[in-house]
Design a protein around this motif. Structure first.
Motif, PDB file in Angstrom:
ATOM      1  N   LEU A   1      99.515 -22.880  23.690  1.00  0.00           N
ATOM      2  CA  LEU A   1      99.876 -22.231  22.430  1.00  0.00           C
ATOM      3  C   LEU A   1     100.901 -21.129  22.699  1.00  0.00           C
ATOM      4  CD1 LEU A   1      96.354 -21.778  20.789  1.00  0.00           C
ATOM      5  CD2 LEU A   1      98.188 -23.217  19.951  1.00  0.00           C
TER       6      LEU A   1
ATOM      7  N   ALA B   1     104.348 -22.638  23.796  1.00  0.00           N
ATOM      8  CA  ALA B   1     105.074 -23.252  22.688  1.00  0.00           C
ATOM      9  C   ALA B   1     105.853 -22.188  21.925  1.00  0.00           C
ATOM     10  CB  ALA B   1     104.103 -23.958  21.757  1.00  0.00           C
ATOM     11  N   ASP B   2     105.353 -20.996  21.966  1.00  0.00           N
ATOM     12  CA  ASP B   2     105.974 -19.917  21.218  1.00  0.00           C
ATOM     13  C   ASP B   2     106.760 -18.978  22.117  1.00  0.00           C
ATOM     14  OD1 ASP B   2     106.167 -19.489  18.598  1.00  0.00           O
ATOM     15  OD2 ASP B   2     104.655 -17.907  18.499  1.00  0.00           O
TER      16      ASP B   2
ATOM     17  N   GLU C   1      97.575 -23.485   9.784  1.00  0.00           N
ATOM     18  CA  GLU C   1      98.992 -23.109   9.879  1.00  0.00           C
ATOM     19  C   GLU C   1      99.303 -22.369  11.189  1.00  0.00           C
ATOM     20  OE1 GLU C   1      96.889 -22.128   7.589  1.00  0.00           O
ATOM     21  OE2 GLU C   1      96.799 -19.947   7.517  1.00  0.00           O
ATOM     22  N   HIS C   2      98.252 -22.056  11.963  1.00  0.00           N
ATOM     23  CA  HIS C   2      98.481 -21.424  13.269  1.00  0.00           C
ATOM     24  C   HIS C   2      98.687 -22.457  14.376  1.00  0.00           C
ATOM     25  CE1 HIS C   2      97.610 -17.160  12.292  1.00  0.00           C
ATOM     26  NE2 HIS C   2      97.013 -17.739  11.263  1.00  0.00           N
TER      27      HIS C   2
ATOM     28  N   ASP D   1     100.700 -25.744  16.046  1.00  0.00           N
ATOM     29  CA  ASP D   1     101.940 -26.506  15.973  1.00  0.00           C
ATOM     30  C   ASP D   1     101.620 -27.833  15.310  1.00  0.00           C
ATOM     31  OD1 ASP D   1     103.730 -24.779  17.240  1.00  0.00           O
ATOM     32  OD2 ASP D   1     102.820 -25.241  19.164  1.00  0.00           O
TER      33      ASP D   1
ATOM     34  N   ARG E   1     100.052 -30.688  17.103  1.00  0.00           N
ATOM     35  CA  ARG E   1      98.673 -30.511  17.584  1.00  0.00           C
ATOM     36  C   ARG E   1      97.660 -30.711  16.463  1.00  0.00           C
ATOM     37  NH1 ARG E   1      97.850 -30.912  22.379  1.00  0.00           N
ATOM     38  NH2 ARG E   1      96.095 -29.480  22.410  1.00  0.00           N
TER      39      ARG E   1
ATOM     40  N   ASP F   1     102.817 -15.688  13.298  1.00  0.00           N
ATOM     41  CA  ASP F   1     102.191 -16.759  14.058  1.00  0.00           C
ATOM     42  C   ASP F   1     102.021 -18.052  13.246  1.00  0.00           C
ATOM     43  OD1 ASP F   1     101.120 -17.627  16.509  1.00  0.00           O
ATOM     44  OD2 ASP F   1      99.100 -17.516  15.662  1.00  0.00           O
TER      45      ASP F   1
ATOM     46  N   ARG G   1     102.923 -21.483  12.124  1.00  0.00           N
ATOM     47  CA  ARG G   1     103.864 -22.499  12.614  1.00  0.00           C
ATOM     48  C   ARG G   1     104.479 -23.264  11.452  1.00  0.00           C
ATOM     49  NH1 ARG G   1     102.385 -22.140  18.023  1.00  0.00           N
ATOM     50  NH2 ARG G   1     101.337 -20.147  18.023  1.00  0.00           N
TER      51      ARG G   1
END
Ligand code: SAH
Length: 569
Positions: free
Chosen positions: A259, A262-263, A417-418, A420, A423, A465, A467
């Motif tokens: 996680l 990815a960010d 919504e947190h 990706d 996932r 945060d 995504r």
């Protein structure tokens, strides 16, 4: 046990730089004591063009048994003999991994004080291991296993099974492979870390006690490559000798690492779980206001008559969201509830105030969020009876988890919504496919409403945060697809003050297990003051085939209770 590492070079970048990288002088033969025997390092060749370093580990099998750490301790008489007469002195295994770490500790860290910068440079490497135990049948053992483990990391793998006895080919193959790894652009430290993890994995048996700090060791050595390895579950499982609790912990922490990566952020940054989205910014005020008022609430309390409309609007949204969730849980008669992605436990607090909820499980990937939740809920000071109703556990929702099974309802409040988007299907499967609670309540922002937030620049999401944020059609299409896939029915409803043009700030989907009954039960009365709180969303989305009425067998919309009908767009 024997292993060699070779590199090639030129006059400008001589291969013998390997000596600097390994912190072992090519001109010397050196000996080191390791916990299982003597390790010798020497260089059969050390020129500009080719340099080979060899590690020979002279295992003392008797000492291994005496230390009580050998495999098969306390076995049958035959097995007792096997403790002394075994492959340990000859086959590269977890013991070699331990020796690697002892002898090449600095090289493994990627540090080269004598030649700063050298350790960072990738170079051609060839690693030879004449005999590696590779336990397991078919794909999960032998040369195939070696390829599964090393090829995804960019190694060219030559692995061949060693016959039991060359003189008797009919006896078949042993469980050992001859392994050659070649890479054109590899950092030596990365190669050593990978061997440190993957040799015991290939072996499939650790020959020393697997302590809980092995998870730390695995993740430290796996930094930068394990989180993206397609076989990471198998690697964690075998590295940790199938100790499931440890394996789970490793997988959760890998998820956190992924996680964060990815960010492009640090794990500590992503492990924040603070509920500071725009619409929740007045949560503390909500908490204060809600003290004692939320208890037993099955309906919302929008309090539109309060002064300071802007502040109150924000405060009441978090409040209304919880009220809408409690109402939905009441509708389905849930008593045992799992709050998935519970953050700092605001919803758990509300659930505990209501005696209908007999068991509440809070799950979050963030250890920091969970300790904040424990603090805020005053878990330590709770009465025994109250404490028996609640449990907080760390877990990644993108992995199936037996602890989540058997609940009446699961809540995903402002969580999806947190993740990706790629996932999200993993979470869908883990929650709807594997945990399979009787009902699931999902809330997420309605992106259309964002234009109504004064402080939110156009086109921005509400929380750094997030995504993604969906409009109403996207959320409904998602709910319908998930319901159809996993055998649930879904209703979608707005939460919060509704705007004629853009809808409500939050959208909620209530899923119930099973196909839709012919007659729908009356929905619970809508919480004041939003008369449209259970309004129907009946408009098919032209852009998504799943929303076509013909493709929506398991989805129903709530009975319309408002004169405006079902149109919300
Ligand atoms: N439900 C809470 C928190 C929402 S913030 C509330 O409404 O206040 C989202 C939460 O989901 C965070 O606490 C975050 O740590 C958690 N989360 C995000 N991705 C996760 C994952 N893959 N597994 C478990 N929790 C996750």
């Amino acid at each position: 046990m024997f292993m060699s590492i070779s590199t090639t070079g030129t006059a400008e970048s001589p291969a013998s730089d390997l000596g600097f990288l390994l912190h072992k002088h090519p001109g010397k033969v050196q000996r080191f004591s390791t916990s299982h025997g003597e390790a010798h390092v020497f260089y059969p060749e050390a020129g500009d063009e080719l340099c080979t370093a060899a590690l020979l580990l002279d295992i003392d099998p008797i000492a291994l048994v005496r230390k009580g750490r050998g495999k098969g301790r306390g076995g049958s008489p035959d097995f007792a003999l096997a403790q002394y007469v075994n492959d340990r002195p000859y086959a590269a295994s977890s013991l070699l991994a331990v020796a690697l770490r002892t002898v090449f500790r600095t090289a493994m860290k990627g540090v080269c004080e004598a030649r700063p910068g050298l350790a960072e440079l990738p170079r051609p490497l060839r690693i030879s291991l004449p005999a590696v135990p590779a336990n397991g049948a078919g794909e999960s053992g032998g040369p195939a296993m070696a390829a599964r483990l090393f090829e995804p990391l960019g190694w060219q793998v030559e692995a061949s099974a060693i016959p039991l006895d060359e003189a008797f080919p009919e006896w078949g193959e042993s469980r050992y492979v001859r392994l050659e790894l070649a890479g054109t652009e590899v950092r030596l430290a990365d190669a050593l870390q990978q061997l440190y993890v993957l040799l015991p994995v290939l072996d499939g048996a650790k020959h020393y006690w697997v302590a809980p700090d092995e998870v730390d060791k695995l993740l430290a050595a796996g930094a930068g490559w394990l989180a993206d390895h397609p076989e990471q579950a198998l690697i964690a499982r075998r590295y940790l000798s199938r100790r499931w609790a440890l394996t789970r912990r490793a997988m959760e922490r890998l998820e956190l690492a992924r996680l964060a990566e990815a960010d492009d952020r640090e794990v500590e940054e992503i492990d924040n779980a603070v509920d500071d989205s725009v619409d929740d910014s007045a949560d503390e005020a909500v908490d204060a206001a809600a003290e004692g008022t939320v208890g037993g609430a099955a309906a919302g309390d929008g309090r539109p008559e309060q002064p300071e409309p802007a502040a109150e609007r924000k405060a009441s949204l978090a409040d209304q969201r919880r009220a809408a969730i409690l109402a939905a849980l009441g509708e389905v008669g849930a008593a045992r509830v799992a709050d998935l992605g519970c953050g700092q436990g605001e919803l758990i607090g509300a659930l505990l105030k209501d005696v209908r909820f007999t068991e509440v499980l809070g799950v979050d990937v963030s250890a920091r969020a969970l300790s904040a939740a424990a603090r805020k809920l005053r878990l330590e000071r709770m009465s025994e009876r109250q404490a028996a109703r609640v449990r907080l556990v760390q877990g990644a929702l993108t992995y199936t988890d037996a602890r989540l099974k058997g609940f009446d309802a699961a809540v995903l409040c402002e969580v999806i919504e947190h993740l990706d988007l790629p996932r999200l299907p993993a979470l869908e499967y883990a929650v709807f496919g594997a945990a399979r609670p009787s009902a699931v309540v999902v809330t997420t922002p309605n992106a259309e409403y964002n234009v109504r937030w004064e402080s939110l620049p156009a086109g921005h999401v509400r929380h750094a945060d997030h995504r993604f944020e969906w409009d109403r059609a996207q959320f409904r299409a998602w709910a319908e697809r998930v319901a159809a896939t996993y055998g649930y029915t879904a209703v979608v409803r707005p939460v919060g003050p509704e705007d004629a043009e853009v809808g409500a700030p939050t959208q909620l989907a209530l899923f119930r297990i099973g196909t839709p009954p012919d007659a729908e039960p009356e929905p619970a009365p809508a919480p004041a003051p939003a008369p449209a709180d259970v309004r129907a969303l009946t408009v098919p989305t032209p852009t998504h085939p799943a929303t076509h009425p013909a493709n929506r067998p398991t989805t129903r919309t709530d009975a319309t209770t408002t004169p405006e009908g079902g149109e919300t767009r």
